[in-house]
Design an enzyme around this catalytic site. Sequence first.
Site, PDB file in Angstrom:
ATOM      1  N   TYR A  55     -90.213  -0.894 -51.844  1.00  0.00           N
ATOM      2  CA  TYR A  55     -90.274  -0.253 -53.170  1.00  0.00           C
ATOM      3  C   TYR A  55     -90.715  -1.303 -54.183  1.00  0.00           C
ATOM      4  O   TYR A  55     -90.258  -2.449 -54.132  1.00  0.00           O
ATOM      5  CB  TYR A  55     -88.903   0.319 -53.545  1.00  0.00           C
ATOM      6  CG  TYR A  55     -88.566   1.595 -52.780  1.00  0.00           C
ATOM      7  CD1 TYR A  55     -88.737   2.845 -53.359  1.00  0.00           C
ATOM      8  CD2 TYR A  55     -88.104   1.541 -51.468  1.00  0.00           C
ATOM      9  CE1 TYR A  55     -88.447   4.001 -52.673  1.00  0.00           C
ATOM     10  CE2 TYR A  55     -87.809   2.695 -50.758  1.00  0.00           C
ATOM     11  CZ  TYR A  55     -87.983   3.932 -51.372  1.00  0.00           C
ATOM     12  OH  TYR A  55     -87.703   5.081 -50.680  1.00  0.00           O
ATOM     13  N   GLU A  56     -91.584  -0.902 -55.111  1.00  0.00           N
ATOM     14  CA  GLU A  56     -92.169  -1.893 -56.017  1.00  0.00           C
ATOM     15  C   GLU A  56     -91.138  -2.507 -56.973  1.00  0.00           C
ATOM     16  O   GLU A  56     -91.397  -3.512 -57.599  1.00  0.00           O
ATOM     17  CB  GLU A  56     -93.352  -1.313 -56.785  1.00  0.00           C
ATOM     18  CG  GLU A  56     -92.998  -0.145 -57.674  1.00  0.00           C
ATOM     19  CD  GLU A  56     -94.231   0.576 -58.200  1.00  0.00           C
ATOM     20  OE1 GLU A  56     -95.342   0.355 -57.702  1.00  0.00           O
ATOM     21  OE2 GLU A  56     -94.062   1.391 -59.121  1.00  0.00           O
ATOM     22  N   SER A  57     -89.961  -1.914 -57.032  1.00  0.00           N
ATOM     23  CA  SER A  57     -88.883  -2.533 -57.803  1.00  0.00           C
ATOM     24  C   SER A  57     -88.399  -3.822 -57.137  1.00  0.00           C
ATOM     25  O   SER A  57     -87.621  -4.562 -57.737  1.00  0.00           O
ATOM     26  CB  SER A  57     -87.715  -1.557 -57.921  1.00  0.00           C
ATOM     27  OG  SER A  57     -87.341  -1.071 -56.641  1.00  0.00           O
ATOM     28  N   GLY A  58     -88.817  -4.086 -55.907  1.00  0.00           N
ATOM     29  CA  GLY A  58     -88.478  -5.348 -55.266  1.00  0.00           C
ATOM     30  C   GLY A  58     -87.719  -5.226 -53.954  1.00  0.00           C
ATOM     31  O   GLY A  58     -87.470  -6.229 -53.281  1.00  0.00           O
TER      32      GLY A  58
END
Lengths: 255, 277
Positions: A55-58
């Site tokens: 997920y691009e949130s990390g």
Amino acid sequence: MRKQDTAEWNSADMMNVAAARELRDGDVCLVGVGPPNLAANLARRTHAPNCRLVYESGAIDAKPRRLPLSIGDDDLAATATAVVSVPEMFNYWVGAGRIDVGFLGAAQIDRFGNINTTVIGEHSDPKTRLPGAGGAPEIAAAAGRVIVIVKQSPRTFVEQVDFVTSVGYGPSGRERQAPGAGPTLVITDHGVLEPDPQTNELTLTRLHPGVTVEQAREATGWPLKVADSIKSVEPPSEVELTALHRLRNREAVDA
Amino acid sequence: MPSPVPLSEAIAAHVHDGDTVALEGFTHLIPFAAAHEIARQGRRHLTLVRMTPDLVYDQLIGLGVADELVFSYGGNPGVGSLHRLRDAVEKHWPHRLVVHEHSHAGLANAYVAGAARLPFAVLRGYRGTDLEEQRDIISRVTCPFTGEELAAVKAVNPDVTVIHAQLADRDGNVMLWGITGVQREAVLAAERAIVTVEEVVDEFPEHTGAVILPNWVLSAVSVVPGGAWPSYAAGYSVRDNDFYQQWDAISRDRTAFLQWAKDNGLPAAQEEVTAHA
């Protein structure tokens, strides 16, 4: 009714199931909000349990127990192998080409897979302000392959996008200069489009059950290219539908 | 050395009209309470910077706090549009909002360059997109070693960055964990930094992947339990997904929005609903 919906499933279910089937076990998959989130988690609960969700949130290798409602849910960080900062995510993971499959949505898409999620109208004075780029431009460029999930309509499938947010194959289909293969599949509520091997023009290659070529043409804002031998997509199985409904109801994986 | 100060004092001392202000927190740890204090004190003409404007900037934009917005994704995650942002851009209500937009990779790297006090950052992106037409913030640079043409993004250096974190210690050092987003970079890119925290502890616990910010890079620390609501602070609260849903209805309508502002003691630039442009 434009197309056939049964009591058991509708065209949105079919679209999500068709997208999930394209993930292979072991794929590293970058997941955004909305249909991609559903499709990727469905794949993990059916045929691809070892699909790695990023997920691009990390969150790297997130194993959400329930369908996350946003890409920053606590469950993602809590179940991830690693949680990295956003700059690290985009530089070391997305930009460096460590993502096998990226999912994208679109407000507008053209016949060469170029995508607009920015504005309808002029950028400086838009008629409709859309959310913007997010992670999409770099996912479109750097993911090994890109799967676009989008409902098909003449408003969405347009001759020319108002703004190029993410590049598919470029204005004439030949301008792509990026490490990844680009949008190899566009999965809609009508069927599946794939780029022509020679010209990169999106071509209808598969139809969902109950949908006709004519309906797909009517839902496309340009003269739609249709493959000579068009395949039929298998309807959602019992197993797929059960898993999909449990995800939508946010039931825990082991409940 | 910053010892905890009331939030109102921190905002009064460090956030001024016309400032470039970044309130960061990627879905997690969004500094809502600090944002509301900025609005309560009637700040105007801010340039707001944030990767994901989220509800926090939708509120500030609707209240008329911002003249410009620098961002990379402006949606209500999992719900839909940010209606106040859209109204400002499309209909200039309560006034025109100038936008400068990046991709996530672009804005994240702009903060990285800012934190390093470099003039720009390099990435392999943007090629062929219309985002490149914003030449004042996105350009190209040729690698001196390989000749490869790459994207360059202008550094972002906010006058002040505001974040929310789980903990401060007695010396005013700050610790955050979970999804830590771009907060370290946003704080270090800024001239001044304000942190609201859930609580103050004698000693930090062990936490894998935690970000620790030494007190000497911070201007003020304020103790504001629940300061990230309706987003969340891992270990302290959960995301109020219902409010994110409810915001869709509140923000869709100018009258409902102004009523929300009034109910929460937040002064709006435009107190009365004006006719659609």
